[in-house]
Design a protein around this motif. Structure first.
Motif, mmCIF file in Angstrom:
data_model
loop_
_atom_site.group_PDB
_atom_site.id
_atom_site.type_symbol
_atom_site.label_atom_id
_atom_site.label_comp_id
_atom_site.label_asym_id
_atom_site.label_seq_id
_atom_site.Cartn_x
_atom_site.Cartn_y
_atom_site.Cartn_z
ATOM 1 N N GLN A 1 0.821 -1.112 0.011
ATOM 2 C CA GLN A 1 0.041 -0.091 -0.002
ATOM 3 C C GLN A 1 0.914 1.150 -0.173
ATOM 4 O O GLN A 1 2.092 1.281 0.297
ATOM 5 N N ASN A 2 0.264 2.533 -0.314
ATOM 6 C CA ASN A 2 0.989 3.574 -0.269
ATOM 7 C C ASN A 2 2.428 3.619 -1.228
ATOM 8 O O ASN A 2 2.101 3.395 -2.101
ATOM 9 N N ALA A 3 3.577 3.886 -0.644
ATOM 10 C CA ALA A 3 4.620 3.980 -1.509
ATOM 11 C C ALA A 3 5.043 2.606 -2.088
ATOM 12 O O ALA A 3 5.412 2.700 -3.268
ATOM 13 N N ALA A 4 4.964 1.539 -1.462
ATOM 14 C CA ALA A 4 5.049 0.405 -1.836
ATOM 15 C C ALA A 4 4.352 -0.071 -3.042
ATOM 16 O O ALA A 4 4.643 -0.598 -4.056
ATOM 17 N N LEU A 5 2.978 0.227 -3.077
ATOM 18 C CA LEU A 5 1.870 -0.092 -4.199
ATOM 19 C C LEU A 5 2.218 0.707 -5.382
ATOM 20 O O LEU A 5 2.387 0.488 -6.418
ATOM 21 N N ASP A 6 2.900 2.105 -5.117
ATOM 22 C CA ASP A 6 3.077 3.075 -6.165
ATOM 23 C C ASP A 6 4.194 2.525 -6.721
ATOM 24 O O ASP A 6 4.078 2.543 -7.910
ATOM 25 N N THR A 7 5.207 2.095 -6.203
ATOM 26 C CA THR A 7 6.453 1.551 -6.728
ATOM 27 C C THR A 7 6.091 0.292 -7.599
ATOM 28 O O THR A 7 6.566 -0.013 -8.835
ATOM 29 N N ALA A 8 5.289 -0.744 -7.145
ATOM 30 C CA ALA A 8 4.860 -1.965 -7.831
ATOM 31 C C ALA A 8 3.989 -1.549 -9.103
ATOM 32 O O ALA A 8 4.275 -1.982 -10.161
ATOM 33 N N LEU A 9 3.346 -0.504 -8.978
ATOM 34 C CA LEU A 9 2.462 -0.162 -10.120
ATOM 35 C C LEU A 9 3.237 0.588 -11.152
ATOM 36 O O LEU A 9 3.113 0.536 -12.337
ATOM 37 N N GLU A 10 4.139 1.348 -10.732
ATOM 38 C CA GLU A 10 5.115 1.795 -11.653
ATOM 39 C C GLU A 10 5.893 1.005 -12.541
ATOM 40 O O GLU A 10 5.964 1.212 -13.786
ATOM 41 N N VAL A 11 6.234 0.137 -11.703
ATOM 42 C CA VAL A 11 7.200 -1.092 -12.542
ATOM 43 C C VAL A 11 6.153 -1.754 -13.418
ATOM 44 O O VAL A 11 6.692 -1.827 -14.718
ATOM 45 N N ILE A 12 5.192 -2.247 -13.181
ATOM 46 C CA ILE A 12 4.101 -3.004 -13.739
ATOM 47 C C ILE A 12 3.659 -2.201 -15.147
ATOM 48 O O ILE A 12 3.674 -2.434 -16.228
ATOM 49 N N PHE A 13 3.169 -0.922 -14.845
ATOM 50 C CA PHE A 13 2.435 -0.218 -15.870
ATOM 51 C C PHE A 13 3.660 0.513 -16.798
ATOM 52 O O PHE A 13 3.270 0.656 -18.021
ATOM 53 N N THR A 14 4.989 0.634 -16.362
ATOM 54 C CA THR A 14 5.952 1.179 -17.352
ATOM 55 C C THR A 14 6.108 0.137 -18.446
ATOM 56 O O THR A 14 6.195 0.228 -19.528
ATOM 57 N N GLN A 15 6.161 -1.288 -18.141
ATOM 58 C CA GLN A 15 6.527 -2.428 -18.852
ATOM 59 C C GLN A 15 5.328 -2.576 -19.754
ATOM 60 O O GLN A 15 5.302 -2.667 -20.998
ATOM 61 N N ILE A 16 4.133 -2.533 -19.181
ATOM 62 C CA ILE A 16 2.865 -2.961 -19.931
ATOM 63 C C ILE A 16 2.601 -1.534 -20.981
ATOM 64 O O ILE A 16 2.452 -2.131 -22.243
ATOM 65 N N THR A 17 2.803 -0.380 -20.601
ATOM 66 C CA THR A 17 2.411 0.831 -21.590
ATOM 67 C C THR A 17 3.586 0.538 -22.725
ATOM 68 O O THR A 17 3.552 1.050 -23.932
ATOM 69 N N GLN A 18 4.855 0.366 -22.279
ATOM 70 C CA GLN A 18 5.750 0.323 -23.423
ATOM 71 C C GLN A 18 5.606 -1.044 -24.292
ATOM 72 O O GLN A 18 5.733 -0.773 -25.457
ATOM 73 N N ASP A 19 5.161 -1.855 -23.666
ATOM 74 C CA ASP A 19 4.758 -3.365 -24.629
ATOM 75 C C ASP A 19 3.678 -2.660 -25.489
ATOM 76 O O ASP A 19 3.574 -3.164 -27.060
ATOM 77 N N ILE A 20 2.666 -1.881 -25.213
ATOM 78 C CA ILE A 20 1.685 -1.552 -26.031
ATOM 79 C C ILE A 20 2.096 -0.711 -27.079
ATOM 80 O O ILE A 20 1.613 -0.724 -28.255
ATOM 81 N N PHE A 21 2.794 0.430 -26.626
ATOM 82 C CA PHE A 21 3.441 1.304 -27.377
ATOM 83 C C PHE A 21 4.203 0.576 -28.413
ATOM 84 O O PHE A 21 4.169 1.139 -29.673
ATOM 85 N N ASN A 22 4.987 -0.402 -28.055
ATOM 86 C CA ASN A 22 6.070 -1.155 -29.450
ATOM 87 C C ASN A 22 4.897 -1.659 -30.243
ATOM 88 O O ASN A 22 5.231 -1.852 -31.536
ATOM 89 N N ASP A 23 3.941 -2.376 -29.779
ATOM 90 C CA ASP A 23 3.163 -3.014 -30.926
ATOM 91 C C ASP A 23 2.252 -1.930 -31.486
ATOM 92 O O ASP A 23 1.736 -2.620 -32.744
ATOM 93 N N THR A 24 1.958 -0.981 -31.245
ATOM 94 C CA THR A 24 1.170 -0.312 -31.811
ATOM 95 C C THR A 24 1.843 1.015 -32.815
ATOM 96 O O THR A 24 1.217 1.283 -33.579
ATOM 97 N N LEU A 25 2.866 1.652 -32.102
ATOM 98 C CA LEU A 25 3.480 2.650 -32.731
ATOM 99 C C LEU A 25 5.045 2.321 -33.415
ATOM 100 O O LEU A 25 5.442 2.955 -34.326
ATOM 101 N N ALA A 26 5.708 1.409 -32.519
ATOM 102 C CA ALA A 26 7.199 1.190 -32.906
ATOM 103 C C ALA A 26 7.245 -0.042 -34.023
ATOM 104 O O ALA A 26 8.069 -0.071 -34.560
ATOM 105 N N LYS A 27 6.090 -0.607 -33.885
ATOM 106 C CA LYS A 27 5.918 -2.087 -34.711
ATOM 107 C C LYS A 27 7.140 -2.957 -34.728
ATOM 108 O O LYS A 27 7.530 -3.390 -35.583
ATOM 109 N N TRP A 28 7.571 -3.258 -33.513
ATOM 110 C CA TRP A 28 8.591 -4.293 -32.983
ATOM 111 C C TRP A 28 8.073 -5.540 -32.945
ATOM 112 O O TRP A 28 7.207 -6.111 -32.515
#
Length: 170
Positions: free
Chosen positions: A143-170
Motif C-alpha cells: 500500500q502507499n509508496a510500496a504499491l506506487d512502486t509496484a504499479l510504476e514498474v508494472i505499468f511502465t512495462q505494459i505501456t511500453q509493450d503496448i506502445f511497441n506493438d502499436t507505434l514502434a511495430k517491433w
C-alpha cells in the motif's frame, strides 16, 4: 595526442552524419502521415480483486507515454488511434518460501486487455492481453509508496509493450 584528436573528430563527425541522414533513430516510431491524433478511453476493470484507482493510474500512464514518445496529439474523441480496455486481473501470490513454509516473497501480477483501433486502417486493429508482475518482500504491506512502486514498474512495462506493438511495430 594527435591520434586521440583524430579519433574524437571522426567519432563526432560520424555521430553528426548519422543524425542528419535520418536513417538512425533511437525512438523508431512508425506513424503514417495520415495519423495525427490518439485517444485513450478510460480503462475500467473486470478483475475480481483490485486496488481503487489503479485503472485511472494506468489510463494516465498510457496517455503520458504516447505523448512523450510520439508526435501524436491526445484527443478525447474521434482519435485516429483509439486505445480501449480493462484490467482483467490483479493477483498477489507467494513465489518463494522460507524453511518453515512461510512466504518470503510475493508477486503482484496485473493483466490488462487492450483493444487497439486504427480508424484509418482496420487491418492494423487488434485485441490483445498484456501482463507484467512485481516481486516484493512478503513482510511488505502493498500500500502507499510500496504499491506506487509496484504499479510504476508494472505499468511502465505494459505501456511500453503496448506502445511497441502499436507505434514502434517491433
Amino acid at each position: 595526442m594527435t591520434f586521440k584528436i583524430i579519433r574524437i573528430s571522426i567519432a563526432l563527425l560520424l555521430a553528426i552524419s548519422l543524425q542528419s541522414c535520418g536513417f538512425y533513430r533511437l525512438n523508431a516510431v512508425s506513424i503514417p502521415d495520415n495519423i495525427k491524433t490518439f485517444q485513450v478511453d478510460y480503462f475500467g476493470y473486470t478483475a475480481v480483486q483490485t486496488e481503487v484507482g489503479i485503472e485511472r493510474t494506468f489510463t494516465l500512464a498510457l496517455q503520458d507515454l504516447i505523448q512523450d514518445q510520439s508526435s501524436l496529439t491526445l484527443v478525447t474523441s474521434n482519435g485516429d488511434y483509439i486505445y480501449q480496455g480493462e484490467i482483467t486481473r490483479y493477483y498477489i501470490s507467494p513465489i518463494t518460501a522460507t524453511a518453515n513454509n512461510r512466504a518470503s516473497q510475493n508477486r503482484l501480477t496485473i493483466d490488462i486487455n487492450v483493444r487497439f483501433i486504427n480508424t484509418k486502417n482496420d487491418e492494423e486493429s487488434f485485441e490483445k492481453p498484456y501482463s507484467f508482475y512485481y516481486d516484493y518482500d512478503a513482510n511488505t504491506i502493498l500500500q502507499n509508496a510500496a504499491l506506487d512502486t509496484a504499479l510504476e514498474v508494472i505499468f511502465t512495462q505494459i505501456t511500453q509493450d503496448i506502445f511497441n506493438d502499436t507505434l514502434a511495430k517491433w
